[in-house]
Write a protein that holds these residues in place. Structure first.
Motif, PDB file in Angstrom:
ATOM      1  N   GLY A   1       0.555  -1.301   0.104  1.00 28.75           N
ATOM      2  CA  GLY A   1      -0.034   0.331  -0.216  1.00 28.75           C
ATOM      3  C   GLY A   1       0.593   1.725  -0.083  1.00 28.75           C
ATOM      4  N   HIS A   2       0.511   2.122  -1.207  1.00 22.79           N
ATOM      5  CA  HIS A   2       1.329   3.645  -0.714  1.00 22.79           C
ATOM      6  C   HIS A   2       0.988   4.757  -1.561  1.00 22.79           C
ATOM      7  CE1 HIS A   2       1.676   1.887  -4.813  1.00 22.79           C
ATOM      8  NE2 HIS A   2       2.530   2.457  -5.652  1.00 22.79           N
ATOM      9  N   GLU A   3      -0.812   4.253  -1.600  1.00 22.27           N
ATOM     10  CA  GLU A   3      -1.729   5.722  -1.943  1.00 22.27           C
ATOM     11  C   GLU A   3      -2.262   6.043  -1.162  1.00 22.27           C
ATOM     12  OE1 GLU A   3      -1.291   5.056  -7.151  1.00 22.27           O
ATOM     13  OE2 GLU A   3      -3.385   4.122  -5.340  1.00 22.27           O
ATOM     14  N   GLY A   4      -1.785   5.827   0.600  1.00 18.18           N
ATOM     15  CA  GLY A   4      -2.744   6.262   1.690  1.00 18.18           C
ATOM     16  C   GLY A   4      -2.921   8.012   1.752  1.00 18.18           C
ATOM     17  N   ALA A   5      -4.185   7.847   2.130  1.00 11.62           N
ATOM     18  CA  ALA A   5      -4.703   9.177   2.628  1.00 11.62           C
ATOM     19  C   ALA A   5      -5.636   9.689   3.937  1.00 11.62           C
ATOM     20  CB  ALA A   5      -5.866   9.867   1.120  1.00 11.62           C
ATOM     21  N   GLY A   6      -5.181   9.986   4.481  1.00 14.62           N
ATOM     22  CA  GLY A   6      -6.157   9.719   5.856  1.00 14.62           C
ATOM     23  C   GLY A   6      -5.585  11.060   6.659  1.00 14.62           C
ATOM     24  N   VAL A   7      -6.459  11.249   8.430  1.00 13.22           N
ATOM     25  CA  VAL A   7      -5.636  11.955   8.702  1.00 13.22           C
ATOM     26  C   VAL A   7      -4.689  11.956  10.175  1.00 13.22           C
ATOM     27  CG1 VAL A   7      -6.922  13.114  10.629  1.00 13.22           C
ATOM     28  CG2 VAL A   7      -8.517  12.875   8.931  1.00 13.22           C
ATOM     29  N   VAL A   8      -3.751  13.127  10.364  1.00 11.90           N
ATOM     30  CA  VAL A   8      -2.278  13.338  11.513  1.00 11.90           C
ATOM     31  C   VAL A   8      -3.303  13.092  12.444  1.00 11.90           C
ATOM     32  CG1 VAL A   8      -0.983  13.983  12.795  1.00 11.90           C
ATOM     33  CG2 VAL A   8      -1.564  14.648   9.641  1.00 11.90           C
ATOM     34  N   GLU A   9      -2.884  11.541  13.601  1.00 10.00           N
ATOM     35  CA  GLU A   9      -3.686  11.402  15.094  1.00 10.00           C
ATOM     36  C   GLU A   9      -2.140  11.610  15.846  1.00 10.00           C
ATOM     37  OE1 GLU A   9      -6.316   9.558  16.152  1.00 10.00           O
ATOM     38  OE2 GLU A   9      -6.944  11.110  13.760  1.00 10.00           O
ATOM     39  N   ALA A  10      -1.331  12.138  15.053  1.00 11.04           N
ATOM     40  CA  ALA A  10      -0.115  12.534  16.582  1.00 11.04           C
ATOM     41  C   ALA A  10       1.348  12.602  15.801  1.00 11.04           C
ATOM     42  CB  ALA A  10       0.396  10.656  17.156  1.00 11.04           C
ATOM     43  N   ILE A  11       1.582  13.733  16.156  1.00 10.62           N
ATOM     44  CA  ILE A  11       3.096  13.845  15.797  1.00 10.62           C
ATOM     45  C   ILE A  11       4.553  13.875  15.881  1.00 10.62           C
ATOM     46  CG2 ILE A  11       2.189  15.334  13.842  1.00 10.62           C
ATOM     47  CD1 ILE A  11       2.923  17.923  15.942  1.00 10.62           C
ATOM     48  N   GLY A  12       5.603  13.437  15.745  1.00  7.31           N
ATOM     49  CA  GLY A  12       6.757  13.180  16.779  1.00  7.31           C
ATOM     50  C   GLY A  12       6.813  15.060  16.953  1.00  7.31           C
ATOM     51  N   SER A  13       8.147  14.808  18.167  1.00  9.30           N
ATOM     52  CA  SER A  13       8.926  16.218  19.083  1.00  9.30           C
ATOM     53  C   SER A  13       9.266  17.110  17.795  1.00  9.30           C
ATOM     54  CB  SER A  13       9.268  15.903  20.316  1.00  9.30           C
ATOM     55  OG  SER A  13      10.569  15.054  19.710  1.00  9.30           O
ATOM     56  N   GLN A  14       9.821  16.449  16.569  1.00 14.71           N
ATOM     57  CA  GLN A  14      10.396  17.433  15.383  1.00 14.71           C
ATOM     58  C   GLN A  14       9.812  18.223  14.254  1.00 14.71           C
ATOM     59  OE1 GLN A  14      13.779  15.534  14.956  1.00 14.71           O
ATOM     60  NE2 GLN A  14      14.787  15.440  16.925  1.00 14.71           N
ATOM     61  N   VAL A  15       8.543  17.385  14.315  1.00 16.52           N
ATOM     62  CA  VAL A  15       7.327  17.718  13.365  1.00 16.52           C
ATOM     63  C   VAL A  15       7.495  19.238  13.353  1.00 16.52           C
ATOM     64  CG1 VAL A  15       5.676  17.110  12.178  1.00 16.52           C
ATOM     65  CG2 VAL A  15       6.995  15.319  12.597  1.00 16.52           C
ATOM     66  N   THR A  16       6.822  19.799  11.535  1.00 18.09           N
ATOM     67  CA  THR A  16       6.330  20.932  11.909  1.00 18.09           C
ATOM     68  C   THR A  16       5.640  21.476  10.727  1.00 18.09           C
ATOM     69  OG1 THR A  16       8.135  21.956  10.764  1.00 18.09           O
ATOM     70  CG2 THR A  16       8.124  21.972  13.444  1.00 18.09           C
TER      71      THR A  16
END
Length: 367
Positions: free
Chosen positions: A60-75
């Motif tokens: 699977g490589h055509e994923g679409a969705g909603v962000v549930e969590a992010i890492g501490s460095q994600v901006t």
């Protein structure tokens, strides 16, 4: 966390729905709740071991969705953002440094190794690794983890369940036209193979003002849809003595551009032979390693070119939102290509795709 995913245990085995354990996102990673994922021929090639991805594996490589969590460095994204997960690139090779991520020199390892760049897997079952990180996402699952570099934020009024195909097939076909060919108004284009990639290229050609737009395929149903989406001429390849001559007759000498999406050597040759002098054939079809084609050298010397393209030669962060805008204003009616399946029916989706009954399967994830 526990997720539901479609697992392939060995080469060419059926997909099996299983409960797996997904690792936590790292500081530079994003956890995405997958709403829907397109199924691409590349996923089926992975299942059939074209790329030597280890098993058991989740594709699977055509994923679409909603962000549930992010890492501490994600901006770049926040929890609650709607996103499409696109293809991976290393960011450090000479091509990436030239802002050519689709041509990343590490792309094959990043896409097909079944692991993160450091060799770690994202999924396991009872402590046993399940090879994942296919295209650094493995989106045939209810949740996926991806590096923030590969996650594209999209507008929230766009229906997520139809947007996944823009990550690969839509981006590849449309990008081949917009980014590689860059046709002028009124230039002729022929498309060989009007599946999801070819039809995406066709819709882009219509937006760009190509004329004529010639669609070639063996499925009459697909050719009818191609005409509805903007093809000015259609050719059913079955039983035709000379598709090349027919294209030359339509155009008065040949097309400026051709898009080859079938990955068949004889068809690639036709896509070259129908070119006018200084024309370009763009190869996007995904063939198995070792597939070869022969071309007449004097014919190429009048400026004709064959240009291999991966992922539409795009920068996804900039290009995918543009495609979403085309979808939303009706100029790229992606929904016309899609047939929805629940994740539980993934094997039917794969069979329908392989047999030409479905152009673009999209798997809806269970809630």
């Amino acid at each position: 966390m526990q997720v539901t995913a479609a697992v392939v245990q060995e080469k060419s085995a059926p997909f099996v729905i299983e409960r797996l354990e997904l690792t936590d996102p790292r500081p530079d990673e994003v956890l995405v709740r997958i709403v829907a994922s397109g199924m691409c021929q590349t996923d089926l090639h992975g299942r059939d071991s074209y790329y030597n991805t280890p098993f058991p594996a989740v594709f699977g490589h055509e994923g679409a969705g909603v962000v549930e969590a992010i890492g501490s460095q994600v901006t770049r994204v926040e929890v609650g953002d709607h996103v499409i997960i696109s293809f991976p690139w290393c960011g450090t090779c000479p091509n990436c440094r030239r802002h050519m991520p689709a041509d990343c020199q590490s792309s094959l390892d990043l896409k097909f190794s079944g692991a993160r760049p450091d060799g770690s897997t994202l999924l396991n079952k009872g402590g046993t690794p399940i090879y994942s990180a296919f295209f650094q996402q493995s989106s045939f699952a209810t949740f996926a983890i991806a590096n923030e570099l590969f996650v594209v934020k999209t507008r929230k009024d766009a229906p997520l369940e139809i947007l996944g195909p823009l990550a690969c097939s839509g981006q590849t076909g449309a990008g081949a036209v917009f980014n590689t060919m860059r046709p002028r108004q009124g230039e002729a284009l022929a498309i060989f193979g009007v599946g999801a990639v070819g039809l995406s290229g066709l819709m882009a050609a219509k937006i760009a003002g190509c004329d004529p737009i010639i669609a070639v395929d063996v499925h009459e149903k697909r050719l009818s849809l191609a005409q509805e989406l903007g093809a000015t001429h259609t050719i059913n390849h079955t039983g035709r003595k000379s598709v090349v001559e027919e294209i030359r007759k339509i155009t008065g000498g040949g097309v400026r551009f051709s898009l080859e999406a079938s990955a068949l050597p004889d068809i690639l040759r036709e896509s070259v032979e129908c070119l006018m002098p200084a024309g370009t054939s763009v190869l996007v079809g995904s063939a198995r390693a070792g597939t070869e084609v022969s071309l007449e050298m004097p014919f190429l010397q009048l400026g004709r070119k064959v240009h291999g393209v991966m992922q539409g030669e795009s920068n996804p962060i900039e290009f995918i939102p543009t495609l979403v805008d085309y979808v939303m204003d009706g100029r790229m009616p992606l929904e016309r290509l899609i047939t929805f399946y629940p994740l539980a029916d993934i094997n039917k989706a794969a069979d329908d795709s392989s047999n030409g009954r479905t152009i673009k399967p999209v798997l809806r994830m269970p809630s």
